[in-house]
Design an enzyme around this catalytic site. Structure first.
Site, short mmCIF file in Angstrom:
data_model
loop_
_atom_site.label_atom_id
_atom_site.label_comp_id
_atom_site.label_asym_id
_atom_site.label_seq_id
_atom_site.Cartn_x
_atom_site.Cartn_y
_atom_site.Cartn_z
N THR A 125 -3.39 -0.87 5.56
CA THR A 125 -2.98 0.50 5.30
C THR A 125 -4.17 1.39 4.96
OG1 THR A 125 -1.82 1.85 3.66
CG2 THR A 125 -2.47 -0.33 2.94
N ASP A 126 -4.02 2.69 5.20
CA ASP A 126 -5.09 3.64 4.82
C ASP A 126 -5.22 3.75 3.30
OD1 ASP A 126 -2.75 5.07 4.27
OD2 ASP A 126 -3.30 6.82 5.46
N GLU A 127 -4.20 3.25 2.56
CA GLU A 127 -4.27 3.36 1.10
C GLU A 127 -5.39 2.55 0.50
OE1 GLU A 127 -0.74 3.42 -1.23
OE2 GLU A 127 0.43 4.39 0.33
N TYR A 153 -0.12 -1.78 -5.45
CA TYR A 153 0.16 -2.03 -4.02
C TYR A 153 -1.12 -1.97 -3.20
CZ TYR A 153 1.13 -0.81 0.83
OH TYR A 153 1.09 -0.75 2.21
N LYS A 157 -3.23 -4.89 -1.07
CA LYS A 157 -3.51 -4.83 0.37
C LYS A 157 -5.02 -4.92 0.62
CE LYS A 157 -0.97 -4.20 3.35
NZ LYS A 157 -0.18 -5.16 4.20
N ASN A 252 3.92 17.08 1.19
CA ASN A 252 5.28 16.55 1.02
C ASN A 252 6.33 17.65 1.01
OD1 ASN A 252 4.13 14.03 0.76
ND2 ASN A 252 4.13 14.05 -1.48
P1 NAD Z 1 9.05 -2.89 4.63
O1 NAD Z 1 9.05 -2.97 3.14
O2 NAD Z 1 9.99 -1.99 5.32
O3 NAD Z 1 9.27 -4.35 5.23
C1 NAD Z 1 8.64 -5.48 4.71
C2 NAD Z 1 9.28 -6.72 5.34
O4 NAD Z 1 8.56 -7.86 4.87
C3 NAD Z 1 10.75 -6.92 4.95
O5 NAD Z 1 11.49 -7.31 6.07
C4 NAD Z 1 10.69 -8.02 3.91
O6 NAD Z 1 11.88 -8.82 3.88
C5 NAD Z 1 9.50 -8.83 4.41
N1 NAD Z 1 8.87 -9.62 3.34
C6 NAD Z 1 8.53 -9.19 2.10
N2 NAD Z 1 8.00 -10.20 1.40
C7 NAD Z 1 7.99 -11.29 2.22
C8 NAD Z 1 7.55 -12.63 2.07
N3 NAD Z 1 7.02 -13.07 0.92
N4 NAD Z 1 7.68 -13.47 3.11
C9 NAD Z 1 8.23 -13.04 4.29
N5 NAD Z 1 8.68 -11.79 4.47
C10 NAD Z 1 8.56 -10.92 3.46
O7 NAD Z 1 7.53 -2.55 5.01
P2 NAD Z 1 6.96 -1.63 6.19
O8 NAD Z 1 6.95 -0.23 5.74
O9 NAD Z 1 7.60 -2.02 7.46
O10 NAD Z 1 5.43 -2.14 6.19
C11 NAD Z 1 5.06 -3.27 6.98
C12 NAD Z 1 3.57 -3.50 6.83
O11 NAD Z 1 2.86 -2.34 7.24
C13 NAD Z 1 3.13 -3.76 5.39
O12 NAD Z 1 2.14 -4.75 5.41
C14 NAD Z 1 2.57 -2.43 4.91
O13 NAD Z 1 1.58 -2.64 3.95
C15 NAD Z 1 1.98 -1.88 6.20
N6 NAD Z 1 1.93 -0.42 6.34
C16 NAD Z 1 3.04 0.36 6.14
C17 NAD Z 1 2.98 1.73 6.37
C18 NAD Z 1 4.19 2.62 6.17
O14 NAD Z 1 4.06 3.84 6.29
N7 NAD Z 1 5.37 2.09 5.94
C19 NAD Z 1 1.77 2.31 6.78
C20 NAD Z 1 0.65 1.50 6.95
C21 NAD Z 1 0.75 0.13 6.75
O1 DAU Z 2 -0.32 5.51 3.86
C1 DAU Z 2 0.35 4.34 4.21
C2 DAU Z 2 1.37 3.97 3.16
O2 DAU Z 2 2.43 4.91 3.28
C3 DAU Z 2 1.86 2.54 3.28
O3 DAU Z 2 0.81 1.66 3.05
C4 DAU Z 2 3.00 2.28 2.31
O4 DAU Z 2 3.55 0.99 2.54
C5 DAU Z 2 4.09 3.31 2.53
O5 DAU Z 2 5.14 3.13 1.61
C6 DAU Z 2 3.52 4.72 2.40
O6 DAU Z 2 3.10 4.99 1.04
P1 DAU Z 2 3.36 6.40 0.32
O7 DAU Z 2 3.30 6.19 -1.12
O8 DAU Z 2 2.49 7.46 0.92
O9 DAU Z 2 4.88 6.67 0.86
P2 DAU Z 2 6.19 7.19 0.11
O10 DAU Z 2 7.20 7.45 1.18
O11 DAU Z 2 6.58 6.34 -1.02
O12 DAU Z 2 5.73 8.60 -0.46
C7 DAU Z 2 5.20 9.61 0.40
C8 DAU Z 2 4.83 10.79 -0.48
O13 DAU Z 2 6.04 11.39 -0.97
C9 DAU Z 2 4.02 10.44 -1.70
O14 DAU Z 2 3.07 11.47 -1.96
C10 DAU Z 2 5.06 10.38 -2.83
C11 DAU Z 2 6.08 11.41 -2.39
N1 DAU Z 2 7.48 11.15 -2.80
C12 DAU Z 2 8.02 9.94 -2.50
C13 DAU Z 2 9.32 9.63 -2.84
C14 DAU Z 2 9.93 8.29 -2.54
C15 DAU Z 2 8.23 12.13 -3.41
O15 DAU Z 2 7.75 13.25 -3.67
N2 DAU Z 2 9.52 11.84 -3.76
C16 DAU Z 2 10.10 10.63 -3.52
O16 DAU Z 2 11.28 10.42 -3.90
#
Ligand code: NAD
Ligand code: DAU
Length: 339
Positions: A125-127, A153, A157, A252
């Site tokens: 992730t970019d985080e 988190y 990562k 946001n």
């Molecule tokens: P998500 O939370 O929607 O899904 C995570 C999945 O992993 C679920 O199906 C869960 O059951 C499974 N899981 C969790 N713990 C596990 C374990 N111990 N063993 C096997 N399976 C397990 O997550 P997402 O948003 O789809 O993110 C997927 C990946 O992409 C993550 O690694 C996250 O860090 C990365 N990522 C997410 C975003 C985003 O915007 N959502 C952006 C950049 C990177």
């Molecule tokens: O940048 C990549 C990341 O993006 C991934 O690595 C993470 O897995 C993914 O969850 C996401 O992280 P963020 O923290 O950026 O996403 P989230 O949707 O939780 O929040 C997006 C922005 O919105 C953040 O600035 C917090 C804000 N927010 C979020 C929620 C849930 C609100 O203002 N209100 C809310 O209720």
């Protein structure tokens, strides 16, 4: 070709499973998922009858279970999506983030070393780069930006990324890493900003914006992320990190206002709530490397992607209503009541 996809019952992993079965109909896709609160078999329902797809329930941190799967299935490529992914949950309870995101990654790579694979891909992730200030729009994250994490988190990562690069250097494991910006699209669990706001707006509930709502995220349609990973596992250079993002920075509050407008809901639903602890201000990816080396560019612009996403939530009400009517209720109460 057999690809083991971990976390395929989640948001991005699920979209990746659908994408790969469509783009590579001759590949076998094996999904390994623990089915935590974020894993949902409904997301995989459309592919369960596909003879090229198989699902196994397992925890990536369970060494015996993972080694058994590798022994029986002999995957060629591993794409590790499985993770605890929600920043807010990591602030409440960091432990499981360290176990799954770091130790789970170690177990997956140990299995790769033992049984042999052609590529281990870590979905990061970019985080891991921390955040950028709002008053420096000229700054972007490149692959050279130092790791500088903010939340449990992102620290978990980043730790996993370091371990992946160490396994490459020390054991010559053929790894790649991708660091993507915020994804949005179908099957996004409604604890995250966009699906939470869509679901709340459709139910005429308050839209909880953290702090001032000025924080900026760099949004990418999930299918563009899947296409980038497909390119990296086939054409990316071993040992390399690739940033993925489409230069789509949005505050946001602007996202929430777009959702209100698209759904015909009043902005009076917007409620400013106590900020997230350690809240990152701005993320912004420089995707030059993946563009120059692999020819990747995003295909879905935000104005189209957000419409498609909202339409998906309208067409698939059952999918998200099943979630918000389950244990999610307790989560929502704990995180938002009186905030
Ligand atoms: P998500 O939370 O929607 O899904 C995570 C999945 O992993 C679920 O199906 C869960 O059951 C499974 N899981 C969790 N713990 C596990 C374990 N111990 N063993 C096997 N399976 C397990 O997550 P997402 O948003 O789809 O993110 C997927 C990946 O992409 C993550 O690694 C996250 O860090 C990365 N990522 C997410 C975003 C985003 O915007 N959502 C952006 C950049 C990177
Ligand atoms: O940048 C990549 C990341 O993006 C991934 O690595 C993470 O897995 C993914 O969850 C996401 O992280 P963020 O923290 O950026 O996403 P989230 O949707 O939780 O929040 C997006 C922005 O919105 C953040 O600035 C917090 C804000 N927010 C979020 C929620 C849930 C609100 O203002 N209100 C809310 O209720």
């Amino acid at each position: 070709m057999k690809i083991l996809v971990t976390g395929g019952a989640g948001f991005i992993g699920g979209n990746f499973v659908h994408y790969m079965l469509k783009e590579h109909p001759d590949y076998d896709i094996l999904c390994v998922d623990k089915l935590t609160y974020a894993g949902n078999m409904e997301t995989l329902a459309p592919v369960m009858d596909n003879p090229h797809f198989k699902f196994v329930k397992a925890d990536i941190a369970d060494r015996d279970a993972i080694f058994n799967i590798f022994r029986e299935e002999k995957p060629d490529i591993v794409v590790n999506f499985a993770a605890e992914s929600h920043v807010d949950r990591s602030i409440e309870d960091p432990g499981i983030f360290l176990k799954t995101n770091i130790l789970g990654t170690q177990v997956m790579m140990d299995a790769c070393r033992e049984y042999g694979i052609t590529r281990y891909h870590q979905v990061s992730t970019d985080e891991v780069y921390g955040d950028l200030p709002l008053d420096r729009p000229d700054l972007f994250f490149t692959e050279e930006t130092p790791i500088h994490t903010s939340s449990p988190y992102s620290a978990s990562k980043a730790s996993a990324d370091l371990l992946v690069l160490a396994y490459h250097r020390t054991f010559s494991l053929p790894v790649t890493i991708s660091r993507c910006s915020n994804n949005y699209g179908p099957y996004h669990f409604p604890e995250k900003l966009i699906p939470l706001m869509i679901a709340n707006a459709l139910n005429d509930k308050p839209l909880p914006v953290y702090g001032t709502g000025e924080n900026v995220r760099d949004w990418l349609y999930v299918e563009d992320h899947c296409r980038a990973i497909d390119l990296i596992i086939h054409k990316g250079k071993v040992g390399e990190v690739y940033n993925i993002g489409g230069h789509n920075e949005m505050a946001n509050i602007d996202i929430v206002k777009i959702i209100c407008k698209e759904l015909g809901k009043p902005e009076s639903l917007i409620t400013y709530v106590t900020d997230r602890k350690g809240h990152d201000m701005r993320y912004a990816i420089d995707p030059t490397k993946i563009h120059n080396e692999l020819g990747w560019l995003p295909e879905t612009m935000f104005k189209d992607g957000i419409k498609k996403t909202i339409q998906w939530y309208l067409d698939n009400r059952q999918w998200w209503e099943n979630i918000i009517n389950g244990e999610y209720k307790d989560y929502y109460k704990k995180m938002y009541e009186g905030r």
